[in-house]
Design a protein around this motif. Structure first.
Motif, PDB file in Angstrom:
ATOM      1  N   ASP A 224     -24.116  10.010 -10.642  1.00  0.00           N
ATOM      2  CA  ASP A 224     -24.743   8.689 -10.515  1.00  0.00           C
ATOM      3  C   ASP A 224     -25.908   8.493 -11.473  1.00  0.00           C
ATOM      4  OD1 ASP A 224     -22.997   7.985  -8.449  1.00  0.00           O
ATOM      5  OD2 ASP A 224     -24.298   8.881  -6.915  1.00  0.00           O
ATOM      6  N   GLU A 226     -28.080   7.740 -14.803  1.00  0.00           N
ATOM      7  CA  GLU A 226     -27.960   6.746 -15.871  1.00  0.00           C
ATOM      8  C   GLU A 226     -28.988   7.051 -16.944  1.00  0.00           C
ATOM      9  OE1 GLU A 226     -28.748   1.921 -16.570  1.00  0.00           O
ATOM     10  OE2 GLU A 226     -29.331   2.922 -14.703  1.00  0.00           O
ATOM     11  N   ASP A 333     -28.513  16.786 -13.948  1.00  0.00           N
ATOM     12  CA  ASP A 333     -27.619  15.633 -14.058  1.00  0.00           C
ATOM     13  C   ASP A 333     -27.316  15.239 -15.495  1.00  0.00           C
ATOM     14  OD1 ASP A 333     -27.210  15.160 -11.346  1.00  0.00           O
ATOM     15  OD2 ASP A 333     -28.982  13.899 -11.157  1.00  0.00           O
TER      16      ASP A 333
END
Length: 412
Positions: A224, A226, A333
């Motif tokens: 998720d 960005e 991430d």
């Protein structure tokens, strides 16, 4: 009978400048070279130190380079790079909501050179550069070569390796000149979200600091997460930000050495002048290769590569969670690295050697399990090791198996 004078000792009359004498070789490059040397000797080393994706260079880049040679595009180019590449780079950067024009982009021989030129353009002797820690190994030395001092700002305990605005603000002094950001971050893989990034940039705005935003891994974000470009956070952010990037990571073009810095026009002009007196310009052939990559429709190919790398990330995180003495710190991430805290192995022994530091852990792991990782001291993360998960899946699984067996073999 006269005799010829004896030859002086090698380099006996050469005195290095302090800035050269105090800059060590890159720790990551040194470990990568050591692992590769062992591999060349026939040792089955699995190298998890690398800062490059293990994918081939995208085909349009290779084809464009061959065409450049075939058509004689082998001469000097403008110092800032060929106009069509500057335009393509601006368009590529602007996919994140920035508004750079071609004239604001300077093409360099890799993102590292872009950072060097940025520091040279902005930093006076004695200036301080704030950077969230852990940070990439080359930042303090690039700062020192420009006469500045890198000031790492350590994250709070249990913060997921992220620095907050209050910590950053507390580190500002009357000598602070630049805020250096790296998102996604090397070595941790953490990704600052829009709110977190905006809070850090607001500190720069409040204290009238320039911002250098190293966004070389902007393509490699997962789940998720960005990617948010600093210069897209609003006019006040854009007018003080230098955005650094390149083709190395996204298009697997590390050896081609093409990066860029996008900046307000006055800064871009200054960096162009600096480059004109150093490198003259990047390689003409590599520029054409980069143009080939940036102007081809590679959406499907790049997304496929991102999914492959995400699978390797998840495999690594899951495996390390089950290895005693190692703990993934932060949420990786982005990029293709993670940091593992290895303090749980301190005091343990193997082959007559006791682990008292992350460097000990890395050295013993290489010696006993033939797996290479990078100790974190030069990243301002002294109790961690950096693990790169870019190697092919079968080699990654084997490396993680060896890591687990190594940890099990450690005696209290």
């Amino acid at each position: 009978m006269s005799t010829a004078p004896s030859a002086p000792e090698a380099n006996s009359r050469i005195c290095l400048a302090v800035r050269a004498a105090q800059v060590p070789p890159s720790a990551t490059a040194a470990l990568d070279a050591r692992a590769k040397a062992l591999i060349a000797q026939g040792v089955d080393v699995i190298n998890l130190t690398s800062g490059e994706p293990a994918f081939p260079t995208v085909e349009p880049a290779t084809r464009a380079a061959l065409d450049a040679v075939a058509t004689g595009f082998i001469r000097y180019t403008p110092a800032a790079g060929i106009p069509e590449l500057r335009s393509a780079a601006a368009e590529f950067i602007n996919r994140h909501g920035t508004a750079y024009e071609a004239g604001q982009v300077v093409i360099t021989a890799g993102a590292k050179q872009a950072l060097h030129h940025a520091f040279t353009a902005l930093v006076e002797p004695g200036d301080e550069i704030l950077v969230p820690a852990p940070h990439w190994v080359s930042y303090p030395h690039l700062a020192a070569l420009a006469g500045g001092t890198l000031v790492p700002v350590q994250p709070a305990r249990d913060s997921g390796l992220k620095v907050g605005a209050d910590q950053l603000r507390a580190a500002v002094t009357d000598r602070t000149r630049v805020l250096l950001l790296n998102n996604p971050a090397n070595p941790s893989g953490v990704v600052y979200d829009r709110t977190e990034l905006a809070a850090l940039v607001q500190v720069a705005i409040d204290h009238d600091l320039a911002v250098i935003s190293d966004e070389i891994c902007d393509h490699w974000v997962f789940g998720d997460a960005e990617h948010v470009s600093v210069a897209a956070l609003g006019p006040e952010a854009a007018e003080r930000t230098l955005t650094v990037g390149g083709v190395s990571k996204t298009f697997a073009m590390t050896g081609w050495r093409i990066g860029w810095v996008a900046a307000p026009a006055q800064v871009a002009q200054a960096i162009t002048a600096i480059q004109s007196h150093t490198a003259s310009a990047p390689s003409s052939i590599s520029q054409r290769a980069a143009l080939g990559a940036l102007t081809a429709d590679l959406t499907t190919e790049l997304e496929h590569r991102r999914r492959e790398l995400d699978d390797r990330r998840l495999t690594t995180v899951k495996a390390l969670a089950g290895i005693p003495g190692m703990e993934v710190d932060g949420t990786p991430d982005g990029a293709f690295f993670l940091l593992a805290d290895v303090t749980g192995t301190y005091g343990r022994t193997l082959a007559g050697r006791t682990i008292t530091s992350a460097a000990d852990f890395a050295e013993l792991l290489l010696a006993e399990a033939n797996v290479a990782v990078v100790p974190g001291a030069d990243f301002a993360a002294p109790n961690h090791v950096r693990v790169s998960y870019t190697v092919p899946p079968d080699r990654l699984r084997e490396a993680l198996t060896r890591l687990a067996a190594f940890a099990d073999a450690l005696a209290a």
